[in-house]
Structure formats: C-alpha cells, structure tokens
Design an enzyme around this catalytic site. Structure first.
Site, mmCIF file in Angstrom:
data_model
loop_
_atom_site.group_PDB
_atom_site.id
_atom_site.type_symbol
_atom_site.label_atom_id
_atom_site.label_comp_id
_atom_site.label_asym_id
_atom_site.label_seq_id
_atom_site.Cartn_x
_atom_site.Cartn_y
_atom_site.Cartn_z
ATOM 1 N N GLU A 1 -7.987 11.517 14.042
ATOM 2 C CA GLU A 1 -7.060 10.398 14.232
ATOM 3 C C GLU A 1 -6.047 10.662 15.338
ATOM 4 O OE1 GLU A 1 -4.177 7.433 11.638
ATOM 5 O OE2 GLU A 1 -5.512 8.822 10.625
ATOM 6 N N GLU B 1 -12.237 10.364 -3.429
ATOM 7 C CA GLU B 1 -12.067 10.183 -1.977
ATOM 8 C C GLU B 1 -11.326 11.369 -1.371
ATOM 9 O OE1 GLU B 1 -9.683 7.246 1.071
ATOM 10 O OE2 GLU B 1 -10.801 6.288 -0.560
ATOM 11 N N LYS C 1 0.850 -1.188 0.000
ATOM 12 C CA LYS C 1 0.000 0.000 0.000
ATOM 13 C C LYS C 1 0.884 1.235 0.000
ATOM 14 C CE LYS C 1 -3.100 2.541 3.066
ATOM 15 N NZ LYS C 1 -3.713 2.567 4.405
#
EC number: 5.4.4.2
Length: 461
Positions: A268, A447, A219
């Site tokens: 986060e 996104e 990723k």
C-alpha cells in the site's frame, strides 16, 4: 543548499571545511558518486559488522533500492510532528553542501524513517525505541535506480578536520562495502506463536459493530498482535531477502533502532512525489489467492463484486479525493478499481494521480491522508477515538507512514502494514481489518490470519 562542481574528494572536503566559520561549528556535506553494481542486500549485510543502525527500502516493482548505514543526522519530533519534521528538514537542506551531479531520485541528501500511527495513544515498552516521528540521514548510502548504482557519503565536518585524512578513511569505508563477507542463512524456526487476547479482540469487534449500528461511525479498523519466539536471533538480511523473493508488487522496508528492527512488505503506497507529480493509491478490500488458476479467478470475481469490500474500497477512494483536492490540480481517479494480485493475497486497487500545487510538500499530503479509512476508519476522528479507547495494543509504527525523501524534491511513503517488530529472537506481528455494520467477528479474525501470512512465511512460521 550549495551545489559544488566535480572535483577530487580531498578538494571537496577541504572546501567544505573552509566554509565552517567558528571553532565549534559543523557543516553537513553530502557527496554522491556513481559506482559499479553492488547487491543492496550485501551492502546491508556488510553494515552489520560496523555496529551501526541500518535502513532499507525497496519498491520491488520498480527495482528501486535505498540502503542506509549509520546516522549522520537524526530528525526527531514528538509534538507537531509534521511541522517540526518539515522545518528541520528544510533548515538542514538550506545549510548543507551537496555534491550530486546526477540528481536522480534517492540520491543526494536522503532521509528515511517513519511515524507512529497515533501519537495520542500512550507508548508502551514494546515501541520505546521508536519516536512519534523519526527520520535518519545515513552516513553511507547505496541507491539503485533505473539499473544504475550510486554511493552517497553524508558527513558532519568540523573546522579542525583534515581533508586528506578524512578522504582516506572514507575511501576505506567504501572499499569495505565491496569486500566479500560470508553469510549464515540457516533457517529460522518459530518455536512459539502467542495470540494476544484473541477472545477480547473479537469482543472489541462486536463492540465496534454496535457503535456503527448506532450511527456513531461508518467503519472502524481494529488491529491485533501475535508474538513469536524463534530458535535463534533473526537475521534481518535473510528476512529481507525472503520478502523480496516472495512479496512482489510490494514496498519492503527495514528500520533498525539498535536491537529492534521494524520490518515489512506492504503493498500500500500512501503517496509518491516526483518534483510536482503526485501518485497515491487506494488499496482496500482483501481476499486470499486461489490454489489453481480457476479458483484464483473465481475469488477475484467474488472480491470485485463483493458489496462489503467494494464499500470498504469506496471509503478510501472518497477520502483520498477529499483529502488532497485542495493541494493539487489535474486530479484523475478511475471510476472502478482493478484487482491487485500479491503472492498470498489480492486486493481492490485504484490509482490516483495529480499535480502538486506550488507551496505544498509531501508532508502536507501525508498529514491529510494519514490514517486512511483502510487503517483507521471513517469518520476519521470518531474511529480513531474508538481505537484509542478500545484497541488492545500499542500499534507503534504499524499502519503508519514509512518512507523516504531526498534533496531533489522526490519522495515516497507507504502504509506500514504486513509488518512486524523484530527484537532479537522474538517478534510482534500485526494485522487489522475494517469493521462495518454487518461484520462477523470470526470472519474478521480469519481475515487477520490471512494478512499475517506474508510475515509469518519468512519468519519460520
């Protein structure tokens, strides 16, 4: 670190001055007192008239605030930033005199700041005012914790200072923060929104996807920049007020360096430490909110069962477990994530709790955790190298640890996403997404548009 008993301000100052041994010596003195309720945004706004840099932090879910004004001490590191920052912080605490009978989180000597995402990436002019690691101990600080309010003064004393004169000056400054101050909150309008190299960014997504298909990484997270131009200079207090009102379950921050201010509302958490209790969170996998309750539940269900998002989330969970297991005991991680709803977005969320072993600090944990797979990718070094070589921007402090720590062994750091660098009547916003082997560049681009919404919405966009 020397603790001193409750006395009058003049006596505290006088005793600290007398401890200075040489003519050119300096002594850091920190004094915390409990005060009447005071709006943290008012405190932040009043400081604008003092022409001093400001720092702001709130955990909205906890109703916890730290607002700093001015710069009593600055800890800056360009090389070996974790070690240098921790060594300077420890030395400073060893030599300081602290009057703080309360010792609640966020009181006493507190330093606020952050770090660059990747100090190996060449710094551009955009981020020239922000170092690889930069933490500020404010001159004046307001803390709101558990419904109580605390005012802290951090002052560097010299041998020839006069206690009575200093006490009068400090009391006048404190009174200033309680004074009325009218505020202009007229709406900010984005006149121009400039996408920085969108086609080239999609090409870089395709390139990352090919690297992953060749098994060179699992990723890779790629970020992009949008530049905004406003109808007038952005008022940071108003931006923060709007973020507080619209972005629940978030850490809202502002770190000011002269005319530049790094601002964000990130959901986060990287790590929170209270004495030896550790809390970290895995937040990866993103979807929009629905317009109706039924649509929202359908999107949540789809997010929870989506293979790409669950895989992305699992990357983060495994990394955090692997990163901190040697530094902690009593490590607990739930088997499955839950949905974490925000105003514009929803995420997959897994909390991680543990007990920090003796001899380790919050800096040890940050060094192990940053960057998480949600911001860098996996494996870490391979994904970071791809980002250095191919990403089309200097992330600066975007995606990096920002937060605070205090002299009572407490601290909290978040990952600086949903953020932007405001520069007068312009701003750069940043958003990224995780590229995997089946990623579609157009879908990843959309996104990032969703992730830009929290900041766009408070900046007239």
């Amino acid at each position: 670190m020397i603790e001193i008993k409750e006395e009058q301000l003049e006596d505290i100052l006088d005793k600290a001055i007398k401890k200075i041994e040489t003519q050119h010596g300096m002594q850091l003195l920190s004094i915390t007192k409990k005060i009447a309720p005071l709006d943290p945004l008012h405190f932040f706004e009043v400081a604008k008239g003092m022409k001093k840099n400001r720092t702001f932090w709130t955990s909205t879910i906890d109703d916890f605030y730290i607002v700093g004004v001015g710069n009593a001490v600055e800890i800056v590191a360009e090389e070996e930033r974790f070690e240098v920052t921790e060594n300077q912080w420890s030395k400073l605490l060893d030599e300081a005199i602290v009057y703080n009978p309360y010792k609640v989180p966020g009181t006493g000597i507190v330093t606020l700041g952050g770090m660059a995402f990747d100090p190996k990436k060449p710094r551009t002019d955009l981020w020239k005012k922000f170092s690889a690691s930069q933490f500020t101990i404010p001159e004046y600080m307001l803390t709101k914790e558990d419904g109580s309010y605390y005012f802290t003064i951090n002052i560097r004393l010299k041998r020839d200072d006069h206690a009575i004169q200093l006490a009068n000056e400090l009391e006048q400054v404190e009174a200033t923060f309680f004074s009325e101050r009218p505020r202009n909150t007229n709406g900010l309008i984005t006149n121009e929104k400039i996408e920085i190299q969108p086609s080239e960014w999609k090409d870089s997504v395709r390139q990352a996807r090919e690297e992953i298909r060749k098994n060179k990484a699992e990723k890779i997270v790629l970020a992009r920049e949008v530049r905004l131009k406003f109808n007038k200079k952005a008022d940071i207090t108003t931006v923060l007020e709007n973020l507080i009102q619209t972005q629940g379950n978030s850490f809202i921050f502002a770190l000011e360096k002269n005319d530049d201010c790094f601002v964000g509302a990130t959901p986060e958490r990287l790590v929170k430490i209270e004495k030896d209790h550790l809390l970290s969170t895995c937040l990866a996998g993103t979807a929009p909110r629905g317009h109706t309750e039924e649509e929202d539940m359908a999107i949540s269900h789809s997010l929870f069962h989506d293979e790409k998002n669950r895989q992305e989330h699992d990357f983060v969970v495994r990394m955090i477990k692997h990163a901190i297991k040697n530094y902690c005991t009593d490590l607990e991680i739930p088997d499955e994530p839950v949905i974490y709803p925000l105003k514009n977005l929803q995420h997959l969320y897994t909390p991680v709790t543990a007990t920090l072993k003796k001899g380790y600090s919050i800096f040890d944990i940050i060094k192990q955790l940053h960057p998480t797979p949600a911001l860098g990718g996996t494996p870490r070094e391979e994904s970071l190298q791809f980002i250095r070589d191919n990403e089309l921007l200097d992330r600066g402090w975007y995606g990096a640890p920002v937060g605070w720590l205090d002299s009572n062994q407490n601290g909290e750091f978040a990952v600086a996403i949903r953020s932007g660098l405001i520069q007068g009547d312009e701003a750069s916003l940043f958003a990224g997404c995780g590229v995997v082997k089946d990623s579609d560049p157009e879908a990843e681009y959309e996104e990032t548009n969703i992730k830009l919404l929290p900041m766009l919405s408070v900046l007239g966009g």
